[in-house]
Scaffold this motif. Structure first.
Motif, mmCIF file in Angstrom:
data_model
loop_
_atom_site.group_PDB
_atom_site.id
_atom_site.type_symbol
_atom_site.label_atom_id
_atom_site.label_comp_id
_atom_site.label_asym_id
_atom_site.label_seq_id
_atom_site.Cartn_x
_atom_site.Cartn_y
_atom_site.Cartn_z
ATOM 1 N N UNK A 293 0.828 -1.203 0.000
ATOM 2 C CA UNK A 293 0.000 0.000 0.000
ATOM 3 C C UNK A 293 0.868 1.261 0.000
ATOM 4 N N UNK A 294 1.898 1.232 0.820
ATOM 5 C CA UNK A 294 2.822 2.375 0.931
ATOM 6 C C UNK A 294 3.565 2.599 -0.387
ATOM 7 N N UNK A 295 4.049 1.505 -0.976
ATOM 8 C CA UNK A 295 4.801 1.636 -2.238
ATOM 9 C C UNK A 295 3.893 2.113 -3.372
ATOM 10 N N UNK A 296 2.622 1.722 -3.301
ATOM 11 C CA UNK A 296 1.701 2.071 -4.375
ATOM 12 C C UNK A 296 1.086 3.457 -4.219
ATOM 13 N N UNK A 297 1.028 3.963 -2.974
ATOM 14 C CA UNK A 297 0.310 5.220 -2.752
ATOM 15 C C UNK A 297 0.895 5.958 -1.545
ATOM 16 N N UNK A 298 2.191 6.290 -1.631
ATOM 17 C CA UNK A 298 2.843 6.921 -0.471
ATOM 18 C C UNK A 298 2.188 8.252 -0.110
ATOM 19 N N UNK A 299 1.764 9.012 -1.125
ATOM 20 C CA UNK A 299 1.183 10.331 -0.830
ATOM 21 C C UNK A 299 -0.234 10.217 -0.264
ATOM 22 N N UNK A 300 -0.891 9.093 -0.556
ATOM 23 C CA UNK A 300 -2.204 8.871 0.041
ATOM 24 C C UNK A 300 -2.069 8.462 1.498
ATOM 25 N N UNK A 301 -1.024 7.677 1.786
ATOM 26 C CA UNK A 301 -0.809 7.189 3.155
ATOM 27 C C UNK A 301 -0.241 8.303 4.043
ATOM 28 N N UNK A 302 0.716 9.041 3.511
ATOM 29 C CA UNK A 302 1.360 10.094 4.312
ATOM 30 C C UNK A 302 1.574 11.323 3.429
ATOM 31 N N UNK A 303 0.510 12.107 3.230
ATOM 32 C CA UNK A 303 0.588 13.249 2.312
ATOM 33 C C UNK A 303 1.695 14.219 2.713
ATOM 34 N N UNK A 304 2.453 14.676 1.727
ATOM 35 C CA UNK A 304 3.502 15.660 2.007
ATOM 36 C C UNK A 304 4.847 15.038 2.286
ATOM 37 N N UNK A 305 4.886 13.716 2.512
ATOM 38 C CA UNK A 305 6.181 13.099 2.815
ATOM 39 C C UNK A 305 7.065 13.122 1.569
ATOM 40 N N UNK A 306 8.376 12.955 1.804
ATOM 41 C CA UNK A 306 9.310 13.054 0.677
ATOM 42 C C UNK A 306 9.364 11.768 -0.155
ATOM 43 N N UNK A 307 8.646 10.752 0.284
ATOM 44 C CA UNK A 307 8.586 9.512 -0.496
ATOM 45 C C UNK A 307 7.691 9.779 -1.710
#
Ligand code: CUA
Length: 328
Positions: A293-307
């Motif tokens: 989930x994180x690899x597929x949608x990092x900005x959805x999981x943690x918006x604003x992160x540098x990933x």
């Protein structure tokens, strides 16, 4: 009563991921215990002052009414005596609180016992870089979002920041300490016994401040040494293996893994990633489906992160998930 209050506070401080309560009313180490005692003591004094002041106020209103009705003949001298009594009690209470507070703070910086380990912790938006120091440079290593420490001994932390001001806080083990760019702040933590203690950034540091959690894992000293030795083991290195090649191609610009020849320092060091408790500084429990989930949608999981959004195909997510979760 104490237990009810502790439960209420724990409930209020549950975070999205980590679920474990911060538990800042239950000290699990010497520093946290002295802070908790001081907190309860000051609370007790404050409550007593409120109650006594309220009672005296009620009494004086009642007494004034009696006087105006001519039922009681009070005089100015007795009023002055009461003011004197109030001033004396206030002075004694405030002085006692100040002395107790200073005495507690002095105890927190006690360095009479040698620290068993020194760890550099660097806060950044929004995760924790953790570097273990050693006299032998080949025994140093980096990890992220988790501090493993030996139980029953003091651990020295050097706190820094790479961007804005953060604040390091593991309430069950110690008080808060700011992490300031260009400065090193030192703090000691100690856990009485093995266990997992939740930490949290406690200085507003931007969009994902609330999602900047970490864990301190205290192990028995022998287990801690075994853990350290294990951290020094490199990942198996096969430049031709597809998962590793894919990782190097897509991820190693920001992330390093011990044993691979390339790796950046912009993102967390991912050596032994599979053995960590959470993903993205406490946002998701670490398991293959959450990692996907994180690899597929990092900005959805943690918006604003540098990933960044990697726009990976499903089979590429699988490849990375299997590879990273396999790094125990
Ligand atoms: Cu880092 Cu708040």
């Amino acid at each position: 009563m104490k237990r009810v209050a502790a439960g209420l506070f724990s409930l209020l401080t549950l975070s999205n991921c980590a679920r474990a309560p911060l538990g800042y009313l239950e000290g699990a180490g010497p520093a946290a215990r002295s802070i908790a005692s001081l907190g309860w003591g000051l609370l007790g004094i404050s409550v007593a002052v409120c109650l006594i002041t309220g009672a005296l106020l009620a009494f004086s209103i009642f007494r004034r009414r009696l006087q105006t009705e001519g039922l009681d003949g009070g005089d100015d001298r007795s009023a002055l005596r009461w003011i004197g009594v109030g001033l004396s009690i206030t002075t004694v209470l405030l002085l006692a609180s100040a002395v107790w507070t200073l005495w507690t703070v002095r105890g927190l910086s006690d360095t009479s016992r040698a620290a068993a380990v020194t760890i550099d912790v660097t806060g950044q938006q929004w995760w924790w870089e953790v570097r273990y120091q050693s006299d032998t440079s080949s025994r140093e290593f980096s990890t992220a979002d988790e501090l493993v420490i030996p139980a029953g001994v003091p651990v020295q932390l050097n706190l820094r920041s790479r961007d804005v001001v953060h604040s390091f806080w593991v309430p069950k083990l110690a008080g808060k300490m700011d992490m300031i760019p260009g400065q090193t702040n030192r703090i000691r933590i100690e856990a009485d016994r093995p266990g997992v203690y939740r930490g949290q950034c406690s200085e507003f540091c931007g969009m994902q401040h609330a999602q900047m959690a970490f864990f301190v894992v205290a192990l028995a000293p022998a287990d801690f040494q075994a853990w350290w030795n294990h951290q020094l083991e490199p990942a198996s290195n096969d430049p031709n293996a597809t998962p590793q090649r894919f990782f190097v191609e897509r991820c190693s610009g920001c992330h390093a893994i011990r044993g691979l020849s390339t790796g950046g320092i912009l993102g967390p060091n991912l050596s032994h990633f599979g053995s960590r408790r959470t993903i993205a500084a406490g946002v998701l429990p670490n398991d293959p489906s959450n990692l996907a989930r994180w690899l597929g949608d990092s900005q959805g999981v943690k918006p604003g992160s540098k990933m960044p959004e990697l726009h990976l195909a499903a089979n590429e997510v699988d490849l990375l998930t299997t590879y990273l979760e396999g790094l125990k």
